[in-house]
Structures are given as structure tokens and as C-alpha cells.
Design an enzyme around this catalytic site. Structure first.
Site, PDB file in Angstrom:
ATOM      1  N   HIS B 266       0.842  -1.193   0.000  1.00  0.00           N
ATOM      2  CA  HIS B 266       0.000   0.000   0.000  1.00  0.00           C
ATOM      3  C   HIS B 266       0.878   1.244   0.000  1.00  0.00           C
ATOM      4  O   HIS B 266       1.795   1.353   0.794  1.00  0.00           O
ATOM      5  CB  HIS B 266      -0.900  -0.009   1.242  1.00  0.00           C
ATOM      6  CG  HIS B 266      -2.042   0.941   1.141  1.00  0.00           C
ATOM      7  ND1 HIS B 266      -1.853   2.287   1.199  1.00  0.00           N
ATOM      8  CD2 HIS B 266      -3.361   0.743   0.976  1.00  0.00           C
ATOM      9  CE1 HIS B 266      -3.042   2.883   1.077  1.00  0.00           C
ATOM     10  NE2 HIS B 266      -3.963   1.963   0.933  1.00  0.00           N
ATOM     11  N   ARG B 331      -2.596   1.281  -6.603  1.00  0.00           N
ATOM     12  CA  ARG B 331      -1.671   1.078  -5.482  1.00  0.00           C
ATOM     13  C   ARG B 331      -0.299   0.564  -5.894  1.00  0.00           C
ATOM     14  O   ARG B 331       0.720   1.072  -5.440  1.00  0.00           O
ATOM     15  CB  ARG B 331      -2.292   0.092  -4.507  1.00  0.00           C
ATOM     16  CG  ARG B 331      -3.466   0.690  -3.807  1.00  0.00           C
ATOM     17  CD  ARG B 331      -4.132  -0.293  -2.894  1.00  0.00           C
ATOM     18  NE  ARG B 331      -5.207   0.397  -2.180  1.00  0.00           N
ATOM     19  CZ  ARG B 331      -6.027  -0.184  -1.328  1.00  0.00           C
ATOM     20  NH1 ARG B 331      -5.905  -1.468  -1.083  1.00  0.00           N
ATOM     21  NH2 ARG B 331      -6.948   0.507  -0.724  1.00  0.00           N
TER      22      ARG B 331
END
Lengths: 245, 648, 265
Positions: B266, B331
Site C-alpha cells: 500500500h 496502489r
């Protein structure tokens, strides 16, 4: 069975009873305080007021029954709740800090019993006539009050009791809004002001009586009423002189 | 072994309906005779347990936390996607399907993804009916936001606590069924093995974490909803307790493990700040809606105060590299961007491992109050951790392991290769391919639990064993159950009594995590993967020789719990690296530095190899001394034709 | 990182108890070289690593997400639930809140309803049972109508969310001088009472949840507001007033079948 009589079975129900009986006593206190302030209008006014109360038996006994029931219920259910809370934390913390709890909220279980004792004493003293002055008149309430509060320690007991009442009321008068679910975001802040204001009023009014009498101050009405009568035996002459000036 | 996906064919819009119609049903009067075990009480597990009980099955539910409400789904911040098209901005089930397949870099099953997109719509209805307090507009209608690389506003959210609210909805439904007697809840239990009898999953062995009792639970089917394996990296955004043990033990009992190398990093986490660090904290991706990501253009500026670096010396690299998506690039792409600039020595903060996420422009544009309304709680959290005020200085962020797309292989019915063993949510591999889009994890967990498993498990129960599986349910004293339990006990005993007990589980976990992060993290090469593969068995040996666990197994012993999890991570890590090494391409969360686009505008981007690797890699356990065997499930793309993912 | 350069040494007095049956006692530990950037739990991790390597049992404490949302962690630190900083869980409390040489008393939540399992870990399953008693809006999976058919004014949605933010950590009980669970119970009652979806079961819910709260052995609320001060999610005691109001309505006014719905738990 009416549902209201089943309320006491749960903690929230008990709390509601404590709150409602608190409100009743609080109403009584307001009336009591206003009535007693008659003392500053002189003996005639106060004695007349007392006589009127006694003459109206339904009012007198009605009030007495309601208030007495409230007092008993208030004490009984508070004690049960206190016991429940005591059980709820068998092991205390070694260290504990309060953040929002204040003197008033933390002392409810001290101010409450103190007030209970005081009420007993107060009834013995001024209602039933076991006065430390040794003199008690069924009709001359004014004289009873004046003679009692001229004794410094007796006045002090009353004043201290009123301060306790102040603590109890300040938390109680806010707390009952919460307990009875009387809240609204827009008015929530006012509840504190209300509690503070009403506490000041009742406690202030009540404290005024012993403290003023002890200080020797007399209102014009009192003086007018007292002039024809003989001054109280033990009232210091010089005290009156100061005031007359 | 042939991997049968059981995915329906024909028009994609009606596949799930037709499939459901084709499934056998359990007679309502018979449902109460069946018992189903659900392990894990996150979104997938809690919703499955509640729904199965509501249907009439007897459910035994397990979680390692003290309450089912604490499963890590609770930490999801951003939101949940659904193809409601409430905004009339061109969304549809097909578009969500398309975005998810493409976002997953063409490594997911089309049938599964389409079903997910279809069910997404029902999930929102279900959750709203439960009282989940989604954000509303002044009109009283549900509010949406655009999230994680999506060009439509299809994300439903409840402040920054969407996962919490959805989980509480499922938890409350679960508690209701516990009260009604349909679910028996076993909190503070850790599943330590799977019991397979006559080729069917029939039970589990758990350890009561309060007093150490080893327990056997038998049933007619077992559902694993035990989450992902991100904690193999030690530092991740997962909760401390998250682990691979349940999945790994099932794998060792015959369930194939699919695509372990697909790990999601992330992009917006708070950077590491010390050796003692125990976990990484995610800052919601929604921050990228208003924050601009940058680093200094010149290496010499990295030590300077960010405010003193003039505009022309800043490199807003995501906006530069991906003009149409800018700061909202998916991401994997954003994470790699951060890695690239930090590798160039332009990273900021301690160790040069951080990039700025700057709100100065947004504050100028909409005002501080508006920003506070949108992100107030996140800003507070950031300040809490870093002691820096993001209203005044830009946040520093860095990528961190967050989610794992890989997991136990399941067919369209969510059944693993062990009949009767179903795998739900993050624990399975099925819907996200090689990369998961933001706000899709919650969607998948709830789709699996509320809508898929209740239908498919019925089919299994009704058709297996002549529809009378319950009659043949082995007791807790079945020889196989006892054998498995004794094996587990022996393993715990080994942990408690190593030859030279000197090293703590945490120290091994940290070392393994660092090894994987360095060699199998955001950028992978054959050389580094081989190095890791060489080191892991040695580390594992050292672990078993020197692991130090004080106390006994017959008491609450958190060190023992940790040691058991690390032991399984040490086995799993090898498979993770092996899968990463075998997949000679870059796709989604798996980036092999050898496989990048070399020419043209997409230079440096991930280079997939559809010809050789358009398949699911499912690994079969062949015993502790033999290498796992690879099985391939080929992937067909009839509707979304594989293309280079471009977010330029 | 700001202030990370200096480390500190602390003296810890930690409650140790081997099981529910054990009596328990305080033991003293030194936490050395603590960095201000550490979280409180990371500080305990460091102490624990040292304990383990010397063959001693580490301090047991509940924790999981370590980002302030799961509600697992929570200890009493110098008499404050979750420590001295407001609106913070123990895992989000950082050591910069303390200074070198500080002496910390670390205790588990104390309440009859929360037996201590080991050291700083308590059994909070009473909270689950309160929710099970009525903290839900019943809906059969798959039967819900379209989400936007239920219009909810933003104000209601917001105040429902304020109440729903509860993480069930039980700091409210821990901080309450009466060990009352009023804030926790009321938060769920209010969350659902604010929404149209919560209306059908509203009266039944509040009666059953309050009954369960009593059965679990919690104290009662005397409006000290310590719970509000300790709550990491800053849930207001206004929810308690809401619960009280609903409860009295259910008991005194609502149709009779709701009245006894909760008896027997």
C-alpha cells in the site's frame, strides 16, 4: 401491576426513582426556602405563615407524606445502587485519577448521608422542639429561629449542612436531566447553569437565614415588629445598635 | 491433479444465476442436522456464520481475538465499492467487473469477478438495512467517493471507519444468531490444524488460548475465513495477530495454495521510524484525493525543510509519470513510484525511505475546515504517531505490505481442493488477480460470506454422502482427529523445548520479515529471490534449534502463540519466494525487475507475459522433505481482453 | 523524527497474575532506553523481549491492530484508562507523553464483570452478551430493499456514526468510579435509535440490553462523565441520556409486549 411499580427492578429504573424523588425534594426545598425567608419580614409574617401551614392539614400532611416517601425512597434506592456499584469493582485500583468527576459528584455518597442526619436533627430541633436553647414555642416560630441562630455553633451546623446540600444539589440537579433522559444538544450546556443557579439560589437563601441572624443584622420589618416586644433576652444589645446606626 | 474451477460458461451476466439454479438445496427441515465450522470472524467469517445460522445450519465459529468484533477487517478505512451508479457517472456492474479484472492485471477468473460485481449491489442494501451508518448527503441519500484509481464514484464509506462499521454490522448479526442459539461462538481459540477424514474436511483442532486446552471440533463442512499472510513480512499494516497458520495447515493437509507471490504494497503508510517498530500504520488512500505526492528534484534537498523547497525544485512524480491518473494511480503503481524515487536517493525522512504527501494546495483551494472535515481523524492519527502536524508540514508516507491477493485455491463455489473445505475472503485467492483495487476487499469478504457461501455450501451438503453427511459425521474421538491433535501437541512441545533455547519468536519474525522485504518486496529479481530461498531453510533450522518459549502449553502463553505462527511463516515464506521466482513476468503486486517495458511511453512499467503466465499457480504440498508441485489453472478472458494496464 | 534522539528510563509497576484464580500482585520492572517515538505497547514489547531472553514470563496484554480501532488493547496507566492522553487507545499512546525517570503503575481494567485472565488481560465477553441481547437491527440476508429507498437526514446519520464509533475497548467501564457499562451499552442503543432501521426493535432492544448489563454485574451510572473523558473515540454521555429516555419510554409508555420482552435475558 402498574408498570411504574416495576421500575425498581433494574438499575436504570432505580435511578429514575432516585431522580424523580430528588426532583420532588428539590421542589420542596425551593418552597421551604422561600417560606423561611419570611423571617426577614418579621415575626408576624413568619408566624402567620407557619400557622397557615398548620391550619391547612391536607396541605401540610400531603406535603409531609410526599416528601417523607421521597426521602425514604431516595435513600433506599440510592443505597441499593451504591451497593451494586460497590460490588461491581471488588478490587480497587492501586492508582486512580479523576478527570471529570468533581467534588460534588464524588461526594454524593458522603453528602447524602450527612444530609440525612441533618434532616433528622433539623426535625428534632425546629419541628419537634428539642432545641439546644431549651426554649421551644409551638406558635412563635420566629422566636425559635431567632434564638437558635444566635448561637454560633448551631448556626454553624446549619451553614455547614447547607454547603453539603449545595454539593448534593449541584450534581443532583444536573444528574437528573441525564438520568431521566432530558437532553438536547442545543440545551445541554444550560443544564449545568441551571444546576449551578438553582443550587446558589436555594443554598444561598437558606444560608442567609442563620448567617444574617448570627451577625445580628435585622431588617426594617423585623425591627418594626420587634420594637413593641421585649428584645430577646440573650441578644447582645450592641449588635442591634450597630445595625440601627 | 486437475484443477476444476467449476466456473460456469455462457453469457456472463447470467452465470451466477444459472449456477445457483443448478445447485442442489438442503431441505429446510434437514438444515439443523448439519454442522458447519467457520474459522475467523472478519467480514467474510462473521457474515458467513450469521447467514448460515439464519438459514438453519448449526454453526461453530472461532476467532483468536477475545471477541469476534475485533477481527482485522475492522481496520479498513476507506470504503466499499458497489456498482450502484447512484451518481449517474457511468458506472455499471460491467464497469466494476471490467475495472476489477483490469486492476488485477488479468490474473483473476472472469466468472468470479463478474459475480462479485453483481453482488456488490446487494451488499450495500444488506448493510444499510442492518443500520451501518454510511455517509449521507444532505438530501438523505447515500454519499459516494472516488477511490483508489477509479474514475467513477462508487465507493460507499462511513467516515474513515468503513471496515469497522461493516464488521460491526456483521458482528451484530452474528451476536443475534449466537443469542438465538444458531451459532456457538468460540473466542480466544486458535485453529492449529485441519482434520480430514475419508478425503473430506471434517473438523479442526484448536487451542484454547486462555488455558491451553487442545480441542477437537467436528462438523460437516469447514469454512476458513482466516485472512491474509501479510505478516510474513513482520512489518505490515495487518494486526499483530494475523497469521497464515490456518491456511498453511490446510495446505499441508492437501489444499492447494495459489499465487502466494501476489502481495499488495500500500502506497500510503507512515514510514518506519525505529528498530523497535511493531507494525506499520496505514493512512487511508482517500488522502490521495487531495494530497499531492512529491519528493525533491535534487538529492541535495532531501534534508531540507519541505517548506523551504521552492515549487520548481519539487518533483510531483505521480502527476509527471501518470498525467491522467496523477496522484490517484493504482496502489502497485504508486508504491513502485515511491520506491523508484527513494532508490534514486530522493526519499525524505529517516533512512531516505519516505515521500511527501502534501495538502498545502488543497488547504489553499478548499480551506482548512473542509480538509479537517474530510480527513480530520486521519490527520490526528498521523500527528499522534509522528508528532508532526500535517496541516502545516506535509505528511511523510512510504509503502507497506497491506493485503495479499494470493491464498488457498478455490473453485467457483469457494471450495478448496479438499472437499468440504471452503475458503472465504482474503484467505482465498480468487477475485483480485495480481492486484486488488481500493475498497474491494470489504466487498469481496462480504460477498463471499453473505451471498456466495450460503448458496454453494448447501450444494455441497446436499450432494455429498447421499445428502446425509451428518449421519456419518465422525466423533471427536475418531482416530484421525486424535492423531491430528496429538501431532499438534507434539509440535507445541517442540516449540517449548528446543535444544538450545536462546532466541525469541519476535527476533526470528523480524529477521524473516526483513529478509522477505529486501528480497521479495516491491521489486523482485531472480538473484535476490534465490538468495532468500537459500537463507530461509537455514533460518528455519535455527528457529527449531534455538527457539525460546518460557512457560508451558497449559496456560495463557502469548510467546507460544507467536512461536507457532512464526514457525508456519518460516515454511510459507519459502513457497512465497518460490512462486515469485517461478513467475517470470511482472504483474500487479508482483514486480520482477527483469520484466519491465523497455521502450516507449510505458518504459519501466510492469511487463506481463500472457503467453506463458496467464494462469493461476496453485502449489501442492508433497511433504516436508519434498518440493511443492505446481499446478496450473489456465485463465480465459472472453470479455476483458488483456492489454497493457495504462494509467498514463 | 522529532524528539527521537533522547531516550528515557522508566520504572514500571505492573500487575502480575497467572490466571483467574491467582490473587495477583505488582512487580517492578525497569524500562531502559525508551525512545519517545515508541508506542506504549512497543515499550512493553521491549520489556517483554528482555523478560523472555532471561527465561521469564513476559507481561501478557491484549492487543491486535495497534492502530486504535480493534479495541483489544487497554490498560490503566497511573490511574488513567489508556493513559494520560485524551482520545487515545493504549496502542496509539506514545512514549513522548512521559518523561525520563517517570514511575508508571500499569493495571488491568478492574470490574467484577471483567475477570483478569492473566496480568493485564481481562475477559470482556460481557460486552458481547450485551450486544447479543439486542444490539442489532434484524435483517434476513438478501431481503433488503434498495439502500437509497431509506432516506436518512445527514444529521441523524452523523450522530448515529458518532455513537457507532465505539470500539468496545471497555475503557468506559475501567474509568467509571462505579464500573458501569452505561456508555458502551448506550452507544449501541443510540446508534440504532438514530436510524430508521433501528426503530422496529428499538424498545425491545433497550430493555433487553439494559437487563443484560445488570445481569453481568456492572455498576450503575452516576454521571461523573469519567467514561466520556476516557473514551478513545470521544463518545458523549449524551448517549446515556438517550438510553435512559428510551428505557423509561419502553418501560412506561411503549406497548406492553415490549415491556417484558427482555425478562429472562
Amino acid at each position: 401491576m402498574p408498570r411504574v411499580l416495576l421500575l425498581h427492578q433494574t438499575s436504570l429504573g432505580k435511578k429514575a426513582i432516585v431522580a424523580v424523588t430528588g426532583v420532588v425534594m428539590f421542589g420542596f426545598l425551593t418552597g421551604h426556602m422561600l417560606g423561611n425567608l419570611q423571617v426577614f419580614r418579621g415575626p408576624e409574617a413568619l408566624n402567620h405563615y407557619a400557622a397557615l401551614l398548620k391550619a391547612t392539614a391536607p396541605l401540610l400532611w400531603g406535603t409531609r407524606i410526599v416528601v417523607l416517601t421521597s426521602v425514604i425512597a431516595h435513600i433506599y434506592f440510592s443505597m441499593m445502587l451504591a451497593a451494586q456499584s460497590g460490588d461491581a469493582r471488588p478490587t480497587p485500583y492501586a492508582k486512580r485519577e479523576n478527570n471529570t468527576a468533581n467534588l460534588a459528584s464524588m461526594s454524593m455518597r458522603l453528602s447524602g448521608p450527612t444530609l440525612g442526619l441533618f434532616i433528622v436533627y433539623h426535625l428534632l430541633h425546629l419541628t419537634l422542639g428539642f432545641s439546644p436553647t431549651g426554649v421551644h414555642s409551638e406558635t412563635d416560630v420566629y422566636a425559635n429561629v431567632m434564638s437558635s441562630f444566635s448561637i454560633w455553633w448551631l448556626a454553624a451546623i446549619y451553614i455547614v449542612a447547607q454547603l453539603m446540600l449545595g454539593l448534593h444539589l449541584f450534581h443532583g440537579a444536573w444528574s437528573f436531566f441525564q438520568t431521566l433522559g432530558l437532553n438536547h444538544p442545543r440545551y445541554n450546556a444550560l443544564r449545568r447553569y441551571f444546576a449551578a443557579g438553582i443550587t446558589l439560589l436555594i443554598v444561598g437563601g437558606n444560608i442567609l437565614i442563620p448567617s444574617v441572624i448570627l451577625s445580628g443584622y435585622r431588617t426594617q420589618a423585623q425591627l418594626d415588629a420587634e420594637t413593641p416586644a421585649a428584645p430577646a433576652d440573650d441578644a447582645p444589645v450592641e449588635a442591634r445598635n450597630i445595625v440601627v446606626e | 491433479m486437475e484443477l476444476k474451477s467449476n466456473a460456469p460458461t455462457g453469457p456472463i451476466e447470467t452465470r451466477w444465476d444459472r449456477h445457483r439454479f443448478g445447485m442442489k438445496l438442503v431441505n429446510p427441515a434437514n438444515k439443523r442436522k448439519y454442522k458447519v465450522i467457520v474459522v475467523g470472524t472478519g467480514l467474510a467469517g462473521a457474515s458467513a456464520a450469521a447467514t448460515l445460522a439464519e438459514l438453519g445450519y448449526n454453526v461453530d465459529a472461532f476467532c483468536y481475538q477475545d471477541s469476534p468484533r475485533r477481527a482485522h477487517s475492522i481496520a479498513a478505512q476507506g470504503g466499499i465499492n458497489a456498482a450502484k451508479n447512484y451518481q449517474n457517472d457511468g458506472d455499471s456492474i460491467y464497469r466494476l467487473f471490467y475495472d476489477t479484472v483490469k486492476g488485477g492485471d488479468f490474473r483473476a477468473r472472469e466468472s468470479n469477478v463478474y459475480r462479485l460485481a453483481q453482488i456488490s449491489v446487494q451488499i450495500i442494501d444488506q448493510c444499510v438495512a442492518q443500520g451501518v451508518p454510511f455517509a449521507r448527503e444532505y438530501s438523505g441519500l447515500l454519499d459516494n467517493r472516488s477511490f483508489g484509481g477509479s474514475q467513477v464514484s462508487r465507493t460507499f464509506y462511513a467516515r474513515g471507519q468503513t471496515g469497522q462499521q461493516l464488521l460491526l454490522g456483521a458482528y451484530q448479526a452474528l451476536e443475534k444468531m449466537i443469542d438465538a442459539g444458531g451459532v456457538k461462538m468460540f473466542p480466544r481459540r486458535e485453529m492449529l490444524d485441519l482434520i480430514v477424514v475419508d478425503g473430506r474436511a471434517r473438523g479442526i483442532v484448536t487451542r484454547n488460548m486462555v488455558d491451553g486446552t487442545m480441542e477437537i471440533h467436528m462438523a460437516d463442512a469447514v469454512c476458513l475465513a482466516t485472512g491474509g499472510y501479510g505478516n510474513v513480512f513482520y512489518l505490515s499494516t495487518n494486526a499483530k495477530g494475523c497469521n497464515v497458520t490456518a491456511s498453511w495447515r490446510a495446505h499441508r493437509r492437501g489444499a492447494l495454495f495459489a499465487n502466494p507471490c501476489y502481495t499488495q504494497i500500500h502506497p500510503t503508510c507512515i514510514p518506519v521510524h525505529g528498530d523497535y517498530q511493531s507494525k506499520l500504520t496505514l493512512m487511508s488512500e482517500s488522502l490521495r484525493n487531495d494530497g499531492r505526492v512529491w519528493v525533491p528534484k535534487n538529492k541535495d534537498d532531501v534534508g531540507k525543510k519541505p517548506g523551504s523547497i521552492p515549487e520548481e525544485d519539487r518533483d510531483y512524480y505521480l502527476e509527471r509519470m501518470y498525467p491522467s491518473f496523477g496522484n490517484l494511480a493504482p496502489r502497485d503503481i504508486s508504491s513502485r513510484g515511491a520506491k523508484t524515487v527513494c532508490d534514486e536517493g530522493r526519499g525524505v525522512g529517516p533512512g531516505g525511505l519516505g515521500v511527501y504527501l502534501d495538502f498545502a494546495d488543497a488547504i489553499k483551494r478548499v480551506g482548512k475546515a473542509k480538509i479537517a472535515e474530510r480527513y480530520g481523524n486521519l490527520f490526528e492519527m498521523y500527528e499522534q504517531i509522528t508528532a508532526e502536524n500535517p496541516y502545516e508540514v506535509p505528511m511523510r508516507i512510504y509503502p507497506a505490505v497491506h493485503y495479499t491477493m494470493g491464498g488457498l485455491w478455490v473453485d467457483y463455489n469457494l471450495q478448496s481442493t479438499i472437499p468440504g473445505l471452503f475458503v472465504l475472503g482474503e484467505a482465498n485467492f480468487s477475485d483480485h488477480g495480481a492486484n486488488r483495487l481500493g475498497a474491494s476487499a470489504l466487498m469481496q469478504g462480504l460477498a463471499d460470506g453473505y451471498f456466495v457461501i450460503p448458496a454453494t455450501i448447501g450444494n455441497y451438503l446436499a450432494s455429498e454422502g447421499g445428502g446425509k453427511l451428518y449421519e456419518k459425521r465422525p466423533g471427536v474421538d475418531h482416530a484421525e482427529a486424535i492423531k491430528v491433535r496429538d501431532e499438534v501437541s507434539a509440535r507445541l512441545d517442540k516449540l517449548l523445548h528446543s535444544k538450545k533455547p536462546t532466541r525469541t519468536p519476535a527476533s526470528f519474525h523480524r529477521e524473516l520479515g526483513k529478509l522477505l522485504w529486501d528480497n521479495c518486496g516491491m521489486g523482485r529479481t531472480a538473484k535476490r529471490l534465490e538468495a532468500a530461498l537459500a537463507r530461509i531453510p537455514a533460518l528455519r533450522q535455527e528457529f527449531w534449534d534455538t527457539i525460546l518459549v518460557p512457560g508451558t502449553g497449559e496456560e495463557l502463553n502469548q510467546t507460544l502463540e507467536h512461536a507457532g505462527r512464526v514457525a508456519d511463516f518460516l515454511e510459507f515464506a519459502e513457497l512465497l519466494c518460490k512462486d515469485a521466482l517461478h513467475r517470470e513476468e511482472s504483474c500487479g503486486g508482483h514486480f520482477r525487475e527483469e520484466h519491465q517495458v523497455e521502450e516507449g511511453p510505458e518504459k519501466g512499467e510492469a511487463q506481463r507475459n500472457d503467453e506463458l503466465f496467464q494462469y493461476v499457480a496453485a502449489w501442492e504440498w508433497k511433504g516436508a522433505d519434498a518440493p511443492q508441485v505446481l499446478h496450473k489453472e489456465a485463465l480465459d478472458f472472453e470479455h476483458v481482453k488483456p492489454s497493457q494496464r495504462s494509467y498514463k | 523524527m522529532a524528539g527521537d534522539a533522547k531516550t528515557m528510563n522508566l520504572r514500571l509497576h505492573v500487575w502480575r497474575q497467572t490466571s483467574v484464580k491467582d490473587e495477583g500482585r505488582f512487580e517492578e520492572y525497569a524500562a531502559k532506553g525508551v525512545s519517545p517515538g515508541m508506542s506504549f505497547l512497543e515499550m512493553l514489547d521491549v520489556v517483554n523481549e528482555e523478560l523472555i531472553t532471561t527465561g521469564k514470563q513476559p507481561l501478557a496484554f491484549d492487543h491486535d491492530c495497534r492502530e486504535g480501532i480493534c479495541g483489544a488493547c487497554g490498560v490503566m496507566i497511573n490511574g488513567n484508562a489508556h493513559g494520560p492522553q485524551g482520545a487515545t487507545t493504549t496502542c496509539q499512546l506514545h512514549m513522548r507523553s512521559f518523561s525520563d525517570g517517570d514511575e508508571l503503575w500499569i493495571e488491568p481494567w478492574r470490574a467484577r464483570a471483567f475477570p483478569v485472565l492473566r496480568d493485564l488481560m481481562v475477559d470482556r465477553s460481557a460486552f458481547d452478551r450485551i450486544i447479543a441481547a439486542g444490539g442489532y437491527a434484524s435483517v434476513r440476508t438478501g431481503s433488503a430493499r434498495d439502500a437509497n429507498e431509506i432516506l436518512i437526514p445527514k444529521q441523524n446519520a452523523d450522530s448515529a456514526m458518532d455513537a457507532a464509533a465505539c470500539i468496545g475497548c471497555a475503557a468506559c467501564v475501567a474509568a467509571c468510579p462505579n464500573a458501569s457499562a452505561a456508555l458502551f451499552t448506550a452507544a449501541k442503543v443510540t446508534h440504532l435509535a438514530e436510524l430508521p432501521q433501528g426503530q422496529p426493535e428499538r424498545m425491545r432492544r433497550v430493555v433487553r440490553m439494559v437487563d443484560q448489563m445488570d445481569i453481568e454485574g456492572f455498576g450503575h451510572c452516576t454521571n461523573h462523565r469519567e467514561c466520556e473523558a476516557a473514551c478513545p473515540k470521544q463518545i458523549s454521555v449524551a448517549v446515556i441520556a438517550q438510553m435512559n429516555r428510551d428505557y423509561l419510554r419502553a418501560k412506561l409508555i411503549a406497548p406492553a409486549d415490549n415491556e417484558n420482552a427482555g425478562s429472562g435475558g
